[in-house]
Design a protein around this motif. Structure first.
Motif: not given
Length: 422
Positions: A31, A56, A334, A337
């Motif tokens: 990440f 991310t 994500w 992240s």
């Protein structure tokens, strides 16, 4: 603290490889690299999947999450690619947008509102005390089995009005369904040849059939009654849009309650306890000043990030983070992240129970799909640690901490601890 993890070369990043999520370190390395080098990154996948855009950064995650017209949930929210026939059979409230999504959500929205949650406070505190009394008396035990999993499942049993004797079965179903990429949990591994037999079931898991059967029997018993439990409300109310729940609608809604009502809170409690063990100075702060616990809960949620990602699908060509995303492309937020984004969180790799302005994305960010149970989860976590922390003179790890083999759920399987009660 700066990034404590060695950066990973971009060419080695592979968010589609579940094995990279087993050590509790590699995901954060990946990440970090993506946020800094390629925040909207094309991630190839093995067949039968076709790849996805990995989003991310916190700001880009919020952009995707808020715009259901451009980034739809109706093509599915996991990485598995499904055809129209599968969507018709498997879609839950998670895979709906717009009017129907709001109508189904409203069936239970009040039950997860602050007023109703407040009514459960005494029950939750009493349940927490019972759970902790039984666990701490053992001295050395698996914190996941005895506390993290036991507590939320008892809450779910109460909300569904099912006997506590069914708790272990509910936990096992959740493990088998969500853990569909972990050989310790899955009856059938996702994308295995055998999984084709179950392609029309949620998560391709045969355990889904058992959950359906269990839920249908509860529905049969509650239909036409005056109960206030979640099942009674589902079977005895008509959604706002006037379209009654079909049997399939009920099946998928009930399964979501069983899975979501246990898994995420459980893993947040486990990760939070592990973090307090690994950062004893933070545990000492909470012991010295329990008024910090509500603030700490938000840090627990940021730190734990119990769900790594959710997926959307682009409905049109669009630019995001300098990349041209085509209609039909998978776009994956994500969240984990985003919860370490240096542009939003000062010293994001510090576990800080006094962190203010904690704008984490654990429950989503400005989304129509904001986690329905977020207030309940926050309340459960707060009460758990308000009751637990004063009971601890000392707590240390007593063994390895294995993790779920999954790039979807950030799960801890076992957390062996040795406790000295206060």
């Amino acid at each position: 603290m700066t990034n404590p993890f060695e950066p990973m070369p971009l060419a080695e990043v592979d968010l589609a490889d579940n094995d990279k999520f087993l050590d509790g370190v590699t995901p954060w390395r990946m990440f970090h690299t993506l946020r800094h080098e390629d925040p909207v990154h094309w991630q190839p996948e093995e067949a039968p999947n076709s790849g996805f855009w990995a989003v991310t950064r916190h700001a880009d995650i919020a952009t995707v999450d808020r715009d259901a017209e451009t980034f739809t949930s109706t093509k599915f929210v996991n990485l598995e690619e499904v055809d129209e026939d599968q969507i018709k059979k498997r879609a839950s409230i998670l895979e709906l947008d717009g009017v129907r999504h709001r109508a189904l959500r409203s069936l239970l929205q009040r039950q997860f509102g602050q007023g109703v949650i407040n009514q459960y406070a005494d029950f939750l505190r009493g349940l927490t005390a019972t759970t902790l009394d039984a666990a701490l008396a053992k001295g050395t035990f698996d914190f996941v089995a005895e506390v993290s999993a036991d507590f939320p499942i008892n809450v779910l049993a109460r909300l569904l009005d099912v006997p506590p004797g069914d708790n272990q079965q509910l936990i096992d179903w959740g493990n088998r369904i969500i853990g569909n990429t972990d050989p310790d949990y899955a009856d059938v591994l996702l994308h295995s040849e055998e999984s084709e037999k179950y392609r029309d079931l949620p998560f391709r898991s045969p355990a889904s059939l058992e959950v359906f059967e269990y839920g249908r029997e509860l529905a049969r018993q509650r239909r036409g009654g005056d109960g206030t439990d979640l099942v009674s409300r589902l079977v005895n109310q008509t959604p706002r849009d006037g379209i009654p729940l079909s049997e399939q609608d009920f099946d998928n809604y009930f399964l979501l309650l069983v899975v979501a009502g246990n898994e995420t809170t459980r893993h947040t409690i486990s990760h939070s306890m592990l973090a307090l063990i690994q950062h004893p100075e933070q545990l000492a702060r909470l012991q010295a000043d329990p008024s910090l616990i509500p603030t700490a809960v938000e840090e627990f949620l940021r730190w734990a990030s119990p769900v790594y990602h959710f997926r959307r699908t682009a409905t049109r060509e669009v630019e995001l983070g300098g990349k041209r995303i085509k209609e039909g492309d998978k776009v994956v937020m994500w969240y984990a992240s985003g919860n370490r984004d240096e542009k939003v969180f000062g010293n994001p790799y510090d576990f800080d129970v006094s962190r203010e302005h904690n704008d984490h994305v654990t429950f989503g960010k400005g989304s129509p799909h904001l986690c329905l149970g977020n207030l309940l989860a926050r309340t459960e976590i707060r009460i758990m640690f308000e009751e637990l922390i004063p009971r601890l003179a000392d707590i240390r790890l007593a063994g390895d901490v294995p993790r779920v083999r999954s790039n979807f759920v950030n799960g801890i399987k076992k957390l062996p601890v040795e406790v000295t009660p206060a």
